[in-house]
Design a protein around this motif. Structure first.
Motif, short mmCIF file in Angstrom:
data_model
loop_
_atom_site.label_atom_id
_atom_site.label_comp_id
_atom_site.label_asym_id
_atom_site.label_seq_id
_atom_site.Cartn_x
_atom_site.Cartn_y
_atom_site.Cartn_z
N ASP A 213 20.53 -89.85 -23.41
CA ASP A 213 21.01 -88.49 -23.45
C ASP A 213 19.88 -87.54 -23.03
N ASP A 214 18.70 -87.86 -23.53
CA ASP A 214 17.53 -87.02 -23.31
C ASP A 214 16.74 -87.57 -22.11
N THR A 215 16.79 -86.84 -21.00
CA THR A 215 16.16 -87.37 -19.77
C THR A 215 14.81 -86.72 -19.47
N PHE B 109 33.21 -96.60 -23.93
CA PHE B 109 33.33 -96.66 -22.48
C PHE B 109 32.33 -95.70 -21.87
N VAL B 110 31.68 -96.13 -20.80
CA VAL B 110 30.81 -95.22 -20.06
C VAL B 110 31.45 -95.04 -18.68
N LEU B 111 31.63 -93.78 -18.31
CA LEU B 111 32.32 -93.49 -17.05
C LEU B 111 31.77 -92.18 -16.48
N ARG B 112 32.31 -91.76 -15.35
CA ARG B 112 31.78 -90.53 -14.74
C ARG B 112 32.22 -89.30 -15.54
N ASN B 113 31.36 -88.31 -15.59
CA ASN B 113 31.73 -87.03 -16.23
C ASN B 113 33.09 -86.55 -15.76
N ALA B 114 33.28 -86.64 -14.43
CA ALA B 114 34.48 -86.07 -13.82
C ALA B 114 35.76 -86.76 -14.31
N SER C 241 18.94 -95.49 -11.75
CA SER C 241 19.59 -94.68 -12.77
C SER C 241 20.67 -93.83 -12.13
N GLU C 242 21.65 -93.45 -12.93
CA GLU C 242 22.77 -92.67 -12.43
C GLU C 242 23.07 -91.56 -13.43
N ARG C 243 23.01 -90.33 -12.94
CA ARG C 243 23.26 -89.18 -13.83
C ARG C 243 24.73 -88.82 -13.84
N ASP C 244 25.07 -87.76 -14.54
CA ASP C 244 26.45 -87.23 -14.59
C ASP C 244 27.45 -88.26 -15.08
N VAL D 74 22.87 -93.32 -17.05
CA VAL D 74 22.84 -94.78 -17.20
C VAL D 74 21.58 -95.30 -16.50
N VAL D 75 20.83 -96.15 -17.18
CA VAL D 75 19.67 -96.78 -16.56
C VAL D 75 19.97 -98.27 -16.46
N ASP D 76 19.93 -98.80 -15.23
CA ASP D 76 20.17 -100.24 -15.02
C ASP D 76 18.83 -100.91 -14.77
#
Ligand code: ADP
Ligand code: ASP
Ligand code: MG
Length: 462
Positions: free
Chosen positions: A373-375, A440-445, A393-396, A329-331
């Motif tokens: 998706d492509d970083t 929805f966008v959320l943490r991988n975990a 930005s926040e990965r995972d 996610v890029v803010d």
């Protein structure tokens, strides 16, 4: 009108799988699968299961200068392919084994050179990966002939013409359809089954390209559109499109019918059973796509058409769920730019400049959040955005997408979905204007928990 039949990696993994493939093709030829669509089918095959992954590793080893590691991995591949090719019993055995060996000899030479240079460009990687589909299609063509089915191997690189965007090339449909008329139509007219490798193509000047991972589905749809077939069949290792990824949700159900739009959204947001571009050529020519299980060929699978489900106002608002992990996610926040016109244009120009597609977008008054998706170019993008905004930005992170034409007519579905995710931290939420999906966008975990809860809510527990 005939059909295109695409067989994925697990459907050509070993001699048993190839025997099942032969059974499926002969049933199609004999009209056992219902009213026969005239004309010999065209068969498109992936590389044998796991071969493309191995070839990607080989490229990595070459890039590290580990020539002996790469050679070792290739030797194992030669052995596996030669042993499968040797299962052919008729006179075509000698020629198929020789051609498989020749393809690998050339590959071994190429990889040796790449390891010496310690450089694998996208163009070289495509040359390496293409060998998987070239040899699998040669073996399948020979195996079909061996079982008495008139067949001909056609080099997909002479038919599928693409641009030069190596590792994710796009087809030139006009040039490809011309080549299809030249190379495939005559095979079909002669009553023979044409066998081609999926995933691979070549530029107009003949340099090998690939369509991106999972691209054999796309090849099948491209050939199907050019041939004007009655159906594009995707033969795989599951019963069809399921209500969720079976590796994430324990007992998903079969979706018997869905629309092109729904299938595109699901594929785009992670339903790996279909490459996201597969539907495009099918939509253009309004050709139904069917997903079938090569281990259970008698099943009817999933049918994807323009209309989708006949019960579009049925009980449940959802058709299926999909999820895509490992997104970032890029803010982007800018109080200075508040209400300024042209802000979004400037912002998206940065992503365009670094050729990075954006998947989900949400905005508030002073900030815009997007997922990528492509970083590979993320650092450059952040740098570019920092000229006029604050960026973090926040990965995972992951995207979960709930898809259904019925969502339009079921205003309660959104609330049900959000309620089902009670206490799961949601980073972004969006409902597209088409109202065909909720994202929805959320943490991988949190993906397994969130997917299971949504699935229970909309499709029940079993
Ligand atoms: P192939 O090698 O035949 O192309 P893939 O591995 O590319 O097969 O795609 C089939 C896999 O897709 C299934 O085994 C399953 O794990 C995965 N998959 C993910 N989401 C879905 C879904 N919604 N429905 C069916 N399969 C799914
Ligand atoms: N063999 C390629 C891959 O593994 C293409 C495909 O199977 O569709 O990505
Ligand atoms: Mg696939």
């Amino acid at each position: 009108m005939s059909v295109v039949m695409k067989f994925g990696g697990t459907s050509v993994a070993d001699p048993d799988a190839i025997s099942r493939l032969i059974g499926v093709v002969s049933r199609e030829l004999s009209g056992d699968r219902g009213p026969r669509i005239s004309g010999a089918p065209t068969v498109v095959v992936s590389a044998l299961s796991k071969v493309t992954d191995t070839l990607v590793k080989v490229c990595g080893l070459a890039e590290d200068g580990n020539g002996s590691g790469a050679a070792q991995a290739l030797d194992a591949l030669v052995e596996r392919h030669v042993s499968i090719a040797s299962a052919v019993t008729t006179e075509s055995r000698a020629s198929v084994v020789a051609s498989v060996k020749a393809e690998f000899d050339e590959l071994i030479g190429l990889v040796h050179a790449l390891a010496v240079l310690r450089e694998v460009s996208p163009r070289s990687q495509d040359a390496v990966l293409s060998v998987g589909e070239i040899v699998s299609s040669r073996i399948v063509a020979a195996a079909l002939a061996d079982s008495g089915i008139a067949s001909a191997w056609v080099d997909a690189r002479t038919v599928l013409i693409t641009d030069a965007e190596y590792t994710s090339a796009a087809p030139d449909m006009t040039a490809t359809c011309d080549r299809v008329r030249e190379h495939l139509a005559p095979v079909q007219a002669a009553g023979k089954v044409a066998v081609l490798g999926g995933f691979i193509g070549a530029t107009a000047s003949g340099v090998t390209t690939t369509l991106g991972r999972g691209g054999s589905d796309y090849s099948a749809a491209i050939f199907g559109a050019c041939l004007g077939v009655g159906e594009i069949q995707i033969w795989t290792d599951v019963d069809g499109m399921l209500t969720a990824d079976p590796r994430v949700v324990p007992h998903p159900r079969l979706v018997e019918q869905l629309s092109f739009h729904e299938a595109s959204e699901l594929a785009f947001f992670g339903a790996k059973v279909l490459h996201p571009s597969t539907i495009l050529p099918a939509v253009d020519k309004n050709i139904p796509v069917r997903i079938l299980n090569s281990r259970r060929p008698e099943n009817t699978g999933t049918r994807i058409t323009a209309e989708g489900r006949p019960d579009a106002t049925g009980a449940t608002g959802l058709t299926a769920l999909a999820c895509k992990r490992d997104v970032t996610v890029v803010d982007i926040t800018s109080t200075r730019m508040l209400m300024a016109h042209g802000f979004l244009r400037r912002l998206f120009e940065v992503f365009e400049r670094f050729k990075t597609p954006v998947d989900v977008v949400t905005t508030s008054e002073v900030s815009v959040s997007v997922t990528v998706d492509d970083t590979r170019r993320l650092d450059d993008i952040v740098e570019g955005l920092r000229h006029f905004a604050e960026v973090s930005s926040e990965r995972d992170m992951a995207i979960i997408c709930a898809v259904g034409e019925n969502l339009r007519s079921d205003p309660a579905a959104f609330a049900r979905a959000v309620n089902a995710l009670d206490r799961v931290p949601l980073r972004l939420v969006s409902q597209a204007a088409s109202r065909r999906n909720i994202t929805f966008v959320l943490r991988n975990a949190d993906v397994p928990e969130a997917m299971t809860r949504l699935h229970d809510q909309f499709f029940g527990r079993d």
